[in-house]
Design a protein around this motif. Structure first.
Motif, PDB file in Angstrom:
ATOM      1  N   GLY A   8       5.501  17.830  21.500  1.00 19.34           N
ATOM      2  CA  GLY A   8       6.033  16.496  21.323  1.00 19.34           C
ATOM      3  C   GLY A   8       4.765  15.792  20.487  1.00 19.34           C
ATOM      4  O   GLY A   8       4.751  14.892  19.775  1.00 19.34           O
TER       5      GLY A   8
ATOM      6  N   SER B 145       5.206  14.048  17.057  1.00 16.76           N
ATOM      7  CA  SER B 145       4.772  12.884  16.654  1.00 16.76           C
ATOM      8  C   SER B 145       3.815  12.250  15.371  1.00 16.76           C
ATOM      9  O   SER B 145       4.271  11.317  14.611  1.00 16.76           O
ATOM     10  CB  SER B 145       4.744  11.774  18.332  1.00 16.76           C
TER      11      SER B 145
ATOM     12  N   GLN C  54       5.611  13.529  12.122  1.00 15.53           N
ATOM     13  CA  GLN C  54       6.476  12.043  11.703  1.00 15.53           C
ATOM     14  C   GLN C  54       5.443  11.754  10.558  1.00 15.53           C
ATOM     15  O   GLN C  54       6.308  10.670   9.513  1.00 15.53           O
ATOM     16  CB  GLN C  54       6.996  11.718  12.705  1.00 15.53           C
TER      17      GLN C  54
ATOM     18  N   HIS D 270      11.363  14.698  20.927  1.00 11.09           N
ATOM     19  CA  HIS D 270       9.692  14.649  22.006  1.00 11.09           C
ATOM     20  C   HIS D 270      10.209  14.973  23.564  1.00 11.09           C
ATOM     21  O   HIS D 270      10.476  13.822  24.014  1.00 11.09           O
ATOM     22  CB  HIS D 270       9.472  13.557  22.024  1.00 11.09           C
TER      23      HIS D 270
ATOM     24  N   GLY E 254       3.963  12.568  22.786  1.00 13.12           N
ATOM     25  CA  GLY E 254       3.804  12.325  22.322  1.00 13.12           C
ATOM     26  C   GLY E 254       2.428  11.457  21.835  1.00 13.12           C
ATOM     27  O   GLY E 254       1.376  11.541  23.019  1.00 13.12           O
TER      28      GLY E 254
ATOM     29  N   THR F 138      15.187  11.009  16.534  1.00 13.20           N
ATOM     30  CA  THR F 138      14.477  10.616  17.192  1.00 13.20           C
ATOM     31  C   THR F 138      14.784  10.572  18.535  1.00 13.20           C
ATOM     32  O   THR F 138      15.442   9.423  19.241  1.00 13.20           O
ATOM     33  CB  THR F 138      12.925  10.245  16.985  1.00 13.20           C
TER      34      THR F 138
ATOM     35  N   CYS G 104      13.726  10.466  22.257  1.00 13.59           N
ATOM     36  CA  CYS G 104      12.355  10.759  23.464  1.00 13.59           C
ATOM     37  C   CYS G 104      12.736  11.142  24.462  1.00 13.59           C
ATOM     38  O   CYS G 104      13.698  10.404  25.829  1.00 13.59           O
ATOM     39  CB  CYS G 104      10.996   9.771  23.695  1.00 13.59           C
TER      40      CYS G 104
ATOM     41  N   LEU H 169       6.290   5.793  21.999  1.00 15.56           N
ATOM     42  CA  LEU H 169       7.231   6.208  20.937  1.00 15.56           C
ATOM     43  C   LEU H 169       8.914   5.556  20.722  1.00 15.56           C
ATOM     44  O   LEU H 169       8.842   5.241  19.153  1.00 15.56           O
ATOM     45  CB  LEU H 169       7.049   7.503  20.189  1.00 15.56           C
TER      46      LEU H 169
ATOM     47  N   TYR I  33       9.145   2.599  17.751  1.00 13.54           N
ATOM     48  CA  TYR I  33       9.785   2.345  16.471  1.00 13.54           C
ATOM     49  C   TYR I  33      11.167   2.507  15.979  1.00 13.54           C
ATOM     50  O   TYR I  33      12.224   1.809  15.347  1.00 13.54           O
ATOM     51  CB  TYR I  33      10.394   4.110  16.927  1.00 13.54           C
TER      52      TYR I  33
END
Length: 440
Positions: free
Chosen positions: A153, A157, A160, A172, A176, A200, A202, A224, A228
């Protein structure tokens, strides 16, 4: 291709065929030694690629990236042999890629899980070599779905931020890189606008939240998500209520997530363009982070930039179930086995072999062997589920099949000489539903 990589491919391809994993497809392997260049990858790595049969042009690559440590790296060796992930790849005319880094106990994981340290360039090189081996030139340009556990993960990340135009979607699982760049342990990445357009999810384990050793995985996921989501990115959060750092039954949500994202984002079949389509805002559902009942985005009454984004209503229903019980249900039977073959050995035993495709929703728990209408055997007799549901390919801590991989083969040692029995093979999915029987 270098002589070293050619030899590695030949040896590992033979070893792969010994597993007798009779899903309809072919396996390819490339292996690279540790780089001697300052900015190169400082450890070796093996990549295994599965390509489904009867696909004219590949449309993408599903990358199943393991985490840090020698155990995780060894777990990654079987990722491409996973029937369930192969079912996702096959549905969308994609290849399935399983990396396995040769990380020694004393080596720092960030030598590979930060892709800027050479692993991104080596990953791209593997696609070049696979394009030549498999005679699939499209592998040089098709997009990727990236699933990553822990250090995987972390890797995803950062990929990305470096290759956002190539990524269909990201998952993920307990990982991360945000904590590392926030503490200046690694260079802070730049965030191109395209990075905030990638769907995405998480997916930390809820038990990580209160575990001093694993809390970093939890805060990486929440960090994360907030970073985001405040930028309007289509990102969701799905805490696994039953697990800590192990992957548990997360695949039963990860696979439908990628399925929904591939449906919305892949270019149309046959298109010359590799430009990914944006997610469809009309299909989105939203929920609060606390897990309230998801609703269509147009009906959501809370703050959108704090909401959990879900790609469509079908996935929203699975997400709602998963965050309550840590898995999802399935009410449909699996596909029947195919290409069932029978052979009588010299000692009189009868050998059955077959091919199998995993139930898309719930995988394969076992096979039933019937003889003359009666149950002869369950294979395996006792499916193992140390980290989730019992499966034919027993699942590891890292969401990969445990070794040794069972062959799709059963031998009836009690066959009567000269007698012609009628055999059938039945697939049983992980919730216990049976397929139609398949005969030789």
């Amino acid at each position: 291709m270098s002589l070293f990589r050619c030899l590695a491919f030949c040896v590992l391809f033979v070893l792969g065929t010994l597993h007798d994993c009779r899903a309809a497809g072919r396996y390819f392997v490339v292996e690279y030694p540790a780089s001697t260049e300052t900015r190169g990858l400082q450890m070796g790595v093996t990549y295994t690629l599965w390509v489904p049969d009867d696909v004219k042009t590949l449309r993408g690559v599903i990358v199943h990236q393991h985490g840090c440590g020698t155990g995780a790296c060894q777990g990654g060796e079987t990722a491409a042999y996973d029937f369930h992930w192969q079912a996702l790849a096959k549905k969308w005319d994609c290849a399935l890629l399983g990396p396995s880094y040769h990380q020694a106990e004393q080596q720092n994981c960030r030598l590979w899980c930060d892709p800027r340290n050479g692993s991104a360039a080596t990953f791209l090189k593997s696609l070049e070599d696979f394009a030549d081996q498999a005679q699939r030139p499209e592998l040089r340009r098709v997009p990727w779905c990236i699933w990553g556990h822990s250090g995987g993960g972390f890797w995803g990340s950062l990929m990305q931020t470096v290759y956002p135009e190539r990524i269909v979607a990201l998952w993920h699982r307990s990982g991360g890189a945000i904590n590392a760049w926030a503490k200046d342990e690694i260079p802070r990445p730049e965030f191109p606008a395209e990075a905030f357009r990638i769907p995405t999810m998480c997916n930390p384990g809820l038990k990580e939240r209160d575990d001093p050793r694993m809390v970093g995985a939890w805060t990486a996921g929440t960090g994360l998500f907030h970073l985001y989501r405040t930028q309007g990115a289509p990102i969701g959060f799905a805490a696994d209520p039953r697990s800590s750092h192990e992957c548990a039954d997360s695949r039963y949500l990860a696979i439908p997530f990628f399925d929904a994202c591939l449906e919305q984002r892949l270019p149309e079949p046959g298109s010359d363009s590799q430009t990914l389509r944006p997610v469809d805002p009309q299909q989105a559902w939203l929920s609060t982070l606390s897990g309230s009942k998801p609703v269509p985005a147009a009906e959501f009454k809370g703050l959108e930039n704090e909401s959990v984004w879900l790609p469509n209503g079908r996935f929203a229903a699975l997400w709602e179930e998963y965050i309550r019980v840590g898995s999802v249900s399935d009410s449909t039977p699996p596909p029947a086995p195919s290409a069932v073959r029978i052979r009588k050995n010299e000692d009189g035993a009868v050998e059955l072999t077959w091919e199998a495709e995993a139930d898309f929703e719930s995988g394969i728990r076992c096979f039933l062997i019937r003889k003359n209408g009666s149950l002869l055997a369950q294979y395996p007799e006792k499916p193992v589920g140390r980290y989730g549901r019992p499966l034919f390919q027993s699942m590891s801590y890292h969401d990969t099949p445990e070794k040794p991989l069972l062959p799709l083969k059963y031998v009836d040692q009690n066959a009567q000489p000269g007698a012609d029995a009628v055999y059938e093979v039945v697939t049983v999915n992980s919730v216990g539903l049976e397929s139609a029987p398949a005969k030789p």
